[in-house]
Write a protein that holds these residues in place. Structure first.
Motif, PDB file in Angstrom:
ATOM      1  N   TYR A 280      54.009  40.822  44.072  1.00  0.00           N
ATOM      2  CA  TYR A 280      54.719  40.212  42.942  1.00  0.00           C
ATOM      3  C   TYR A 280      55.875  41.104  42.475  1.00  0.00           C
ATOM      4  N   LYS A 281      55.690  42.424  42.585  1.00  0.00           N
ATOM      5  CA  LYS A 281      56.783  43.332  42.250  1.00  0.00           C
ATOM      6  C   LYS A 281      57.956  43.142  43.217  1.00  0.00           C
ATOM      7  N   SER A 282      57.630  42.906  44.477  1.00  0.00           N
ATOM      8  CA  SER A 282      58.687  42.723  45.476  1.00  0.00           C
ATOM      9  C   SER A 282      59.519  41.476  45.192  1.00  0.00           C
ATOM     10  N   LEU A 283      58.920  40.497  44.534  1.00  0.00           N
ATOM     11  CA  LEU A 283      59.656  39.284  44.176  1.00  0.00           C
ATOM     12  C   LEU A 283      60.753  39.563  43.154  1.00  0.00           C
ATOM     13  N   LEU A 284      60.615  40.686  42.431  1.00  0.00           N
ATOM     14  CA  LEU A 284      61.565  41.032  41.369  1.00  0.00           C
ATOM     15  C   LEU A 284      62.616  42.032  41.837  1.00  0.00           C
ATOM     16  N   GLY A 285      62.672  42.258  43.144  1.00  0.00           N
ATOM     17  CA  GLY A 285      63.600  43.254  43.683  1.00  0.00           C
ATOM     18  C   GLY A 285      65.060  42.972  43.382  1.00  0.00           C
ATOM     19  N   GLY A 286      65.409  41.726  43.130  1.00  0.00           N
ATOM     20  CA  GLY A 286      66.799  41.381  42.848  1.00  0.00           C
ATOM     21  C   GLY A 286      67.254  41.702  41.442  1.00  0.00           C
ATOM     22  N   ILE A 287      66.302  42.121  40.579  1.00  0.00           N
ATOM     23  CA  ILE A 287      66.651  42.473  39.191  1.00  0.00           C
ATOM     24  C   ILE A 287      66.670  43.993  39.110  1.00  0.00           C
ATOM     25  N   SER A 288      67.830  44.586  39.362  1.00  0.00           N
ATOM     26  CA  SER A 288      67.933  46.045  39.517  1.00  0.00           C
ATOM     27  C   SER A 288      67.641  46.813  38.238  1.00  0.00           C
ATOM     28  N   SER A 289      67.795  46.176  37.082  1.00  0.00           N
ATOM     29  CA  SER A 289      67.554  46.888  35.827  1.00  0.00           C
ATOM     30  C   SER A 289      66.067  47.102  35.553  1.00  0.00           C
ATOM     31  N   LEU A 290      65.192  46.402  36.276  1.00  0.00           N
ATOM     32  CA  LEU A 290      63.748  46.603  36.125  1.00  0.00           C
ATOM     33  C   LEU A 290      63.335  47.848  36.896  1.00  0.00           C
ATOM     34  N   THR A 291      62.897  48.873  36.170  1.00  0.00           N
ATOM     35  CA  THR A 291      62.555  50.136  36.815  1.00  0.00           C
ATOM     36  C   THR A 291      61.068  50.469  36.737  1.00  0.00           C
ATOM     37  N   HIS A 292      60.327  49.763  35.900  1.00  0.00           N
ATOM     38  CA  HIS A 292      58.899  50.049  35.738  1.00  0.00           C
ATOM     39  C   HIS A 292      58.181  48.729  35.459  1.00  0.00           C
ATOM     40  N   VAL A 293      57.345  48.280  36.409  1.00  0.00           N
ATOM     41  CA  VAL A 293      56.698  46.972  36.292  1.00  0.00           C
ATOM     42  C   VAL A 293      55.193  47.107  36.499  1.00  0.00           C
ATOM     43  N   LEU A 294      54.434  46.543  35.581  1.00  0.00           N
ATOM     44  CA  LEU A 294      52.980  46.455  35.717  1.00  0.00           C
ATOM     45  C   LEU A 294      52.601  44.980  35.820  1.00  0.00           C
ATOM     46  N   VAL A 295      51.765  44.656  36.807  1.00  0.00           N
ATOM     47  CA  VAL A 295      51.387  43.268  37.049  1.00  0.00           C
ATOM     48  C   VAL A 295      49.869  43.116  36.994  1.00  0.00           C
ATOM     49  N   GLU A 296      49.429  42.156  36.187  1.00  0.00           N
ATOM     50  CA  GLU A 296      48.009  41.803  36.123  1.00  0.00           C
ATOM     51  C   GLU A 296      47.852  40.436  36.782  1.00  0.00           C
ATOM     52  N   VAL A 297      46.975  40.359  37.811  1.00  0.00           N
ATOM     53  CA  VAL A 297      46.785  39.123  38.558  1.00  0.00           C
ATOM     54  C   VAL A 297      45.420  38.523  38.215  1.00  0.00           C
ATOM     55  N   ASN A 298      45.438  37.285  37.722  1.00  0.00           N
ATOM     56  CA  ASN A 298      44.206  36.579  37.371  1.00  0.00           C
ATOM     57  C   ASN A 298      44.059  35.353  38.272  1.00  0.00           C
ATOM     58  N   GLN A 299      42.876  35.236  38.911  1.00  0.00           N
ATOM     59  CA  GLN A 299      42.661  34.098  39.796  1.00  0.00           C
ATOM     60  C   GLN A 299      42.166  32.898  39.000  1.00  0.00           C
ATOM     61  N   CYS A 300      42.798  31.757  39.230  1.00  0.00           N
ATOM     62  CA  CYS A 300      42.389  30.519  38.577  1.00  0.00           C
ATOM     63  C   CYS A 300      41.298  29.865  39.424  1.00  0.00           C
ATOM     64  N   ARG A 301      40.154  29.486  38.801  1.00  0.00           N
ATOM     65  CA  ARG A 301      39.005  28.944  39.532  1.00  0.00           C
ATOM     66  C   ARG A 301      39.046  27.425  39.632  1.00  0.00           C
ATOM     67  N   GLY A 302      40.016  26.803  38.968  1.00  0.00           N
ATOM     68  CA  GLY A 302      40.093  25.356  38.992  1.00  0.00           C
ATOM     69  C   GLY A 302      40.690  24.821  40.272  1.00  0.00           C
ATOM     70  N   GLU A 303      40.974  23.543  40.306  1.00  0.00           N
ATOM     71  CA  GLU A 303      41.549  22.902  41.484  1.00  0.00           C
ATOM     72  C   GLU A 303      43.011  23.350  41.657  1.00  0.00           C
ATOM     73  N   PRO A 304      43.415  23.789  42.849  1.00  0.00           N
ATOM     74  CA  PRO A 304      44.800  24.239  43.065  1.00  0.00           C
ATOM     75  C   PRO A 304      45.820  23.150  42.763  1.00  0.00           C
ATOM     76  N   CYS A 305      46.951  23.551  42.211  1.00  0.00           N
ATOM     77  CA  CYS A 305      48.015  22.602  41.882  1.00  0.00           C
ATOM     78  C   CYS A 305      48.797  22.226  43.147  1.00  0.00           C
ATOM     79  N   ILE A 306      48.830  23.150  44.134  1.00  0.00           N
ATOM     80  CA  ILE A 306      49.505  22.874  45.396  1.00  0.00           C
ATOM     81  C   ILE A 306      48.554  23.193  46.537  1.00  0.00           C
ATOM     82  N   LYS A 307      48.744  22.617  47.661  1.00  0.00           N
ATOM     83  CA  LYS A 307      47.886  22.834  48.829  1.00  0.00           C
ATOM     84  C   LYS A 307      48.546  23.804  49.793  1.00  0.00           C
TER      85      LYS A 307
END
Length: 307
Positions: A280-307
């Motif tokens: 997810y940090k790699s997805l933000l590589g185009g925003i050069s001003s972001l120098t420190h990123v913390l990402v919390e990933v939560n898995q959704c247990r419901g039915e997926p919105c996309i297949k």
């Protein structure tokens, strides 16, 4: 976990930008202004010129402002790796700019009070000496302004990058140049047309312009120091980059400045297809001003919105 593996995940929290050239030029301007100040005070005392004396002591306030700017650069550089500062010393130069902005506001108030006083209590003006002083001050200020141009001005991610400490010093020089130009106009008008009142009018005009500059600088630096709201476009860019991947949805997002033009972000996202935070940090590589990123990933247990 082995020590060498742990070190791979650690990184520096020094977000101060290298401003060696700005520090050098500001120091040069400080000494140039200080020398001019001493010369004017000595000459004013020797020749009995109040115009020279007043301008000399006025320059003393700018020497103090440049001293603040130089101190901020040196403090930020020397304490860049001090563990007492959670995100380094990136905001020290911003604090220097804020302090200088307050000094600018005080200068504007002083000029306004003196100008109003001169409306009711005009003083005799030694035009030739006063014009010479104003021209000398203008020359020194133009040279100083050239040295203090922000050569580190860039445009990334549609946002302008400024050194606000250098900007504050630059504005101090501009205020002196402005007052010198207005004074020269008023003095020539007084000498050749007898418009003594124009000196006070020009003082009020100068005070108004300086107040506007001071307000803008206080607003910009204060927002950074107080972790104020950042540009909405940056938040939108972050959300777009994350949510365009799989079925990710951002649940919580905080973005703030850790230095001039440098941002930190904490992102909490929900997805049916969790991947590593580094993805997810790699997805933000185009925003050069972001120098420190913390990402919390939560898995959704419901039915997926996309297949």
């Amino acid at each position: 976990m082995h020590e060498d593996t742990l070190e791979q995940w650690q990184h520096s929290h020094d977000f101060a930008v290298n401003r060696d050239r700005a520090e050098h030029n500001t120091t040069t301007v400080m000494w140039l202004t200080a020398i001019t100040m001493v010369v004017e005070i000595i000459a004013g005392s020797f020749f009995g010129s109040m115009a020279l004396l007043a301008d000399g002591w006025h320059m003393a306030t700018h020497v103090a402002a440049f001293g603040i700017a130089v101190f901020a650069y040196r403090y930020a550089r020397r304490h860049a790796n001090n563990s007492q500062y959670t995100f380094g010393t990136g905001k020290v130069t911003v604090l220097g700019g804020y302090t200088s902005a307050i000094a600018l506001a005080v200068t504007a108030l002083t000029i306004a009070i003196e100008s109003v006083t001169r409306f009711f209590e005009p003083i005799a003006i030694q035009f030739n000496e006063a014009i010479a002083v104003a021209i000398l001050g203008l020359i020194v200020n133009l040279a100083s302004a050239w040295l203090l141009q922000d050569h580190h001005h860039h445009d990334h991610d549609r946002h302008h990058h400024h050194d606000r400490n250098l900007q504050a010093a630059y504005i101090h020089v501009l205020t002196d140049a402005l007052t010198s130009i207005l004074a020269i106009i008023a003095l020539f008008a007084g000498k050749y047309f007898g418009w003594i009142w124009l000196d006070a009018v020009m003082g009020l005009v100068g005070a108004g312009v300086i107040s506007k500059w001071a307000y803008d600088l206080v607003r910009d630096t204060g927002k950074i120091l107080l972790d104020g709201a950042i540009d909405k476009q940056i938040k939108l860019d972050i959300m777009t980059a994350i949510e365009a991947d799989a079925d990710n949805r951002i649940a919580d997002l905080h973005v703030w400045y850790v230095g001039e033009n440098l941002l930190a972000a904490t992102i909490s996202l929900v997805t049916h297809y969790p991947r590593s935070p580094e993805h997810y940090k790699s997805l933000l590589g185009g925003i050069s001003s972001l120098t420190h990123v913390l990402v919390e990933v939560n898995q959704c247990r419901g039915e997926p919105c996309i297949k």
